[in-house]
Design an enzyme around this catalytic site. Structure first.
Site, PDB file in Angstrom:
ATOM      1  N   GLY A 227      10.578   2.700  14.861  1.00 53.70           N
ATOM      2  CA  GLY A 227       9.289   2.314  15.424  1.00 53.70           C
ATOM      3  C   GLY A 227       8.602   3.514  16.035  1.00 53.70           C
ATOM      4  O   GLY A 227       7.592   3.381  16.712  1.00 53.70           O
ATOM      5  N   PRO A 269      15.387   6.398  12.553  1.00 55.15           N
ATOM      6  CA  PRO A 269      14.039   6.820  12.165  1.00 55.15           C
ATOM      7  C   PRO A 269      13.934   7.093  10.678  1.00 55.15           C
ATOM      8  O   PRO A 269      14.839   7.666  10.062  1.00 55.15           O
ATOM      9  CB  PRO A 269      13.849   8.114  12.958  1.00 55.15           C
ATOM     10  CG  PRO A 269      15.238   8.631  13.180  1.00 55.15           C
ATOM     11  CD  PRO A 269      16.154   7.449  13.220  1.00 55.15           C
ATOM     12  N   ARG A 307      -0.307   4.221   0.535  1.00 54.32           N
ATOM     13  CA  ARG A 307      -0.547   3.915   1.955  1.00 54.32           C
ATOM     14  C   ARG A 307      -2.024   3.734   2.317  1.00 54.32           C
ATOM     15  O   ARG A 307      -2.358   2.809   3.060  1.00 54.32           O
ATOM     16  CB  ARG A 307       0.107   4.976   2.851  1.00 54.32           C
ATOM     17  CG  ARG A 307       1.631   5.054   2.659  1.00 54.32           C
ATOM     18  CD  ARG A 307       2.299   5.958   3.679  1.00 54.32           C
ATOM     19  NE  ARG A 307       2.332   5.377   4.993  1.00 54.32           N
ATOM     20  CZ  ARG A 307       1.509   5.662   5.984  1.00 54.32           C
ATOM     21  NH1 ARG A 307       0.575   6.582   5.833  1.00 54.32           N
ATOM     22  NH2 ARG A 307       1.605   5.057   7.132  1.00 54.32           N
ATOM     23  N   TYR A 311      -2.195   0.072   3.607  1.00 52.86           N
ATOM     24  CA  TYR A 311      -2.189  -0.053   5.075  1.00 52.86           C
ATOM     25  C   TYR A 311      -3.440   0.537   5.719  1.00 52.86           C
ATOM     26  O   TYR A 311      -3.447   0.742   6.937  1.00 52.86           O
ATOM     27  CB  TYR A 311      -0.994   0.700   5.666  1.00 52.86           C
ATOM     28  CG  TYR A 311       0.361   0.380   5.105  1.00 52.86           C
ATOM     29  CD1 TYR A 311       0.931  -0.880   5.285  1.00 52.86           C
ATOM     30  CD2 TYR A 311       1.117   1.352   4.450  1.00 52.86           C
ATOM     31  CE1 TYR A 311       2.204  -1.151   4.803  1.00 52.86           C
ATOM     32  CE2 TYR A 311       2.387   1.081   3.966  1.00 52.86           C
ATOM     33  CZ  TYR A 311       2.913  -0.172   4.143  1.00 52.86           C
ATOM     34  OH  TYR A 311       4.165  -0.428   3.675  1.00 52.86           O
ATOM     35  N   CYS A 337      -7.673   2.696 -12.499  1.00 48.74           N
ATOM     36  CA  CYS A 337      -8.780   1.789 -12.752  1.00 48.74           C
ATOM     37  C   CYS A 337      -8.731   0.612 -11.796  1.00 48.74           C
ATOM     38  O   CYS A 337      -8.329  -0.499 -12.146  1.00 48.74           O
ATOM     39  CB  CYS A 337      -8.786   1.342 -14.209  1.00 48.74           C
ATOM     40  SG  CYS A 337      -9.580   2.566 -15.227  1.00 48.74           S
ATOM     41  N   GLU A 338      -9.126   0.854 -10.593  1.00 50.19           N
ATOM     42  CA  GLU A 338      -9.136  -0.039  -9.440  1.00 50.19           C
ATOM     43  C   GLU A 338      -9.828   0.776  -8.372  1.00 50.19           C
ATOM     44  O   GLU A 338      -9.742   1.991  -8.407  1.00 50.19           O
ATOM     45  CB  GLU A 338      -7.770  -0.177  -8.811  1.00 50.19           C
ATOM     46  CG  GLU A 338      -6.696  -0.893  -9.380  1.00 50.19           C
ATOM     47  CD  GLU A 338      -6.339  -2.266  -9.042  1.00 50.19           C
ATOM     48  OE1 GLU A 338      -6.672  -2.739  -7.965  1.00 50.19           O
ATOM     49  OE2 GLU A 338      -5.715  -2.843  -9.911  1.00 50.19           O
ATOM     50  N   TYR A 365       7.337   6.912   2.733  1.00 51.30           N
ATOM     51  CA  TYR A 365       6.694   5.818   1.999  1.00 51.30           C
ATOM     52  C   TYR A 365       5.627   6.345   1.044  1.00 51.30           C
ATOM     53  O   TYR A 365       4.625   5.688   0.787  1.00 51.30           O
ATOM     54  CB  TYR A 365       6.143   4.765   2.980  1.00 51.30           C
ATOM     55  CG  TYR A 365       7.191   4.354   3.992  1.00 51.30           C
ATOM     56  CD1 TYR A 365       8.283   3.595   3.597  1.00 51.30           C
ATOM     57  CD2 TYR A 365       7.141   4.799   5.314  1.00 51.30           C
ATOM     58  CE1 TYR A 365       9.282   3.261   4.496  1.00 51.30           C
ATOM     59  CE2 TYR A 365       8.139   4.476   6.220  1.00 51.30           C
ATOM     60  CZ  TYR A 365       9.206   3.705   5.805  1.00 51.30           C
ATOM     61  OH  TYR A 365      10.200   3.395   6.692  1.00 51.30           O
TER      62      TYR A 365
HETATM   63  C1  LIG Z   1      12.224   0.692   7.670  1.00 48.48           C
HETATM   64  C2  LIG Z   1      13.291   0.605   8.672  1.00 48.48           C
HETATM   65  C3  LIG Z   1      13.487   1.666   9.578  1.00 48.48           C
HETATM   66  C4  LIG Z   1      12.604   2.892   9.619  1.00 48.48           C
HETATM   67  O1  LIG Z   1      11.306   2.643  10.089  1.00 48.48           O
HETATM   68  P1  LIG Z   1      10.282   3.874  10.269  1.00 48.48           P
HETATM   69  O2  LIG Z   1       9.049   3.233  10.803  1.00 48.48           O
HETATM   70  O3  LIG Z   1      10.084   4.522   8.962  1.00 48.48           O
HETATM   71  O4  LIG Z   1      10.891   4.828  11.223  1.00 48.48           O
HETATM   72  C5  LIG Z   1      14.555   1.546  10.448  1.00 48.48           C
HETATM   73  N1  LIG Z   1      15.370   0.453  10.448  1.00 48.48           N
HETATM   74  C6  LIG Z   1      15.208  -0.574   9.594  1.00 48.48           C
HETATM   75  C7  LIG Z   1      16.137  -1.730   9.621  1.00 48.48           C
HETATM   76  C8  LIG Z   1      14.159  -0.542   8.678  1.00 48.48           C
HETATM   77  O5  LIG Z   1      13.982  -1.573   7.845  1.00 48.48           O
END
Ligand SMILES: *Cc1c(COP(=O)(O)O)cnc(C)c1O
Length: 427
Positions: A227, A269, A307, A311, A337-338, A365
């Site tokens: 997070g 992470p 992304r 997002y 083509c979008e 990602y």
């Molecule tokens: C995706 C994920 C992470 C990594 O999240 P980030 O936002 O990329 O740091 C960590 N733990 C679990 C279980 C996940 O699914």
């Protein structure tokens, strides 16, 4: 990527030379950046027994996984195939934590047969573990702390309507199943998926786990998932690691005192470790001046970096070929083509056909979510390590794209064209 002597460089290597050598579009990763992030995380949590598990799904290239291993990092995976990749990269099974979210039992069992650490995210799975393995398979539990932070709309922390984890209110049910089979519960885990900047919010989540921990005497670790917020543009907020580290470490130490012994503090992470290290280099095909906007059309698109479209993510774009050009406003768009916009109304040094652009913060990602949409090859990947660029994945080829297709109409088509020939002959 650094601007030095009017040219962009990664570890002293001119980015245009990398583009020339390996072709475009191209993912380039800077190993130093990854190592720098690992060090920053470690020094923020200096003084606790810290274990960092890299969330492989962010960027799964084997060389990246091996680089993590070289740094003494463990790994977190979400599918049996990611578990296989981790083992292929040389991680020991006990260094691999598998966190399925609603995966089918046969897949989970395959992963368990590989010997990886399981992080269970629902009660039926815990029951299944007990029925199958009795007390022989220790597990960790993914807990949903059912906490919706009142303060900030942006931080929606593991709230009770989220699909992830076992709600902490079900602690009694968890204990009942664990006791029935004697399943050793060796870890408590929470991953909310949210971007946290407020360490106090984070401490509230930690408290939920600390409180539950009292019921589980066999814990080896408490895992706070990830997070970590990364800044994608100037002025973006990002997780203040030293601040978070100081507060969480203090809370964790006092928890260990209460618990009666030291356990490991884990983080997983993904983005934090690899986002900034990655650059998607693309070539400019066409600069198209319309009455209201100027489009820069590049040889890549949402098939390679989804992304922005998925997002609304903001990626800094650099004109690597013309860093000192006069700034103008552009819409940088892909060739899919979008509607396929990387950036709208973006100020960039004058862009010309043939220029190389870099989409920054593309390590996490990026490639791992790339597809073959529009029947396009996925890009090659390059890792710059100790001042040298290395190819770590070949560019796909047309053969790669059609592999696995089964042709069921070739005989019918042959007969049809034969009949057509006959008809023509008899006219
Ligand atoms: C995706 C994920 C992470 C990594 O999240 P980030 O936002 O990329 O740091 C960590 N733990 C679990 C279980 C996940 O699914």
């Amino acid at each position: 990527m650094q601007l030095t002597n009017q040219s962009y460089q990664i570890q002293g290597v001119n980015v245009l030379d990398i583009a020339d050598e390996f072709g475009l579009p191209l993912y380039v990763y800077d190993a130093d950046k990854i190592i720098e992030k690992i060090d920053a995380l470690r020094s923020a949590f200096d003084g606790v027994n810290l274990k960092v598990k890299y969330a492989a799904k962010a960027l799964t290239n084997l060389s990246i996984l091996k680089l993590m291993q070289l740094q003494g990092i463990d790994v977190e995976v979400v599918s049996v195939n990611e578990a296989r990749l981790a083992l292929m990269a040389g991680f020991a099974p006990e260094q691999v934590m598998y966190t399925p979210s609603g995966n089918a039992w046969p897949e989970i069992q395959e992963a368990l047969e590989l010997g990886v650490q399981l992080n269970a995210d629902n009660l039926p799975l815990l029951e299944q573990i007990g029925q199958t393995y009795g007390d022989r398979y220790p597990v960790a539990l993914r807990i949903n702390p059912s906490l919706l932070d009142g303060g900030m709309a942006k931080i929606q922390v593991g709230h009770e309507n989220s699909k992830f984890g076992i709600p902490n209110q079900y602690n009694a049910q968890i204990r009942a199943i664990a006791t029935k089979y004697g399943i050793p519960i060796i870890g408590l885990h929470v991953h909310t998926g949210s971007d946290f900047k407020d360490s106090n919010t984070f401490l509230k989540i930690a408290d939920v786990l600390f409180e539950m921990a009292a019921d589980y005497p066999d814990l080896q670790f408490i895992d706070f998932g990830s997070g970590f917020k990364v800044a994608y543009r100037e002025g973006d907020y990002f997780t203040d690691l030293p601040d978070l580290g100081a507060k969480v470490s203090a809370a964790f130490r006092s928890f260990c005192d209460r618990y009666g012994r030291e356990v490991q503090l884990c983080f997983e992470p993904g983005k934090l470790l690899v986002s900034e290290s990655g650059h998607l280099l693309v070539g400019v095909n066409v600069v198209k001046e319309n009455p209201t906007r100027t489009f820069v059309q590049v040889n890549s698109g949402l098939n390679h970096l989804i992304r922005p479209m998925m997002y609304d993510a903001w990626h800094t774009i650099l004109n690597v070929s013309n860093p000192t050009g006069t700034e103008k406003s552009y819409d940088v768009v892909g060739y899919i083509c979008e509607t396929d916009t990387f950036a709208a109304d973006r100020q960039l040094p004058e862009v010309r056909p043939g220029d190389v652009l870099s989409l920054e913060n593309a390590g996490a990602y990026g490639f791992s979510m790339a597809s073959n949409y529009n029947t396009r090859e996925r890009p090659a990947e390059v890792l710059v390590y100790e001042g040298k660029p290395y190819l770590i994945r070949q560019r796909e080829t047309f053969e790669d794209l059609i592999r696995g297709q089964v042709d069921i109409f070739s005989e019918k088509l042959r007969v049809k064209s034969e009949m057509l020939e006959q008809t023509l002959l008899h006219q």
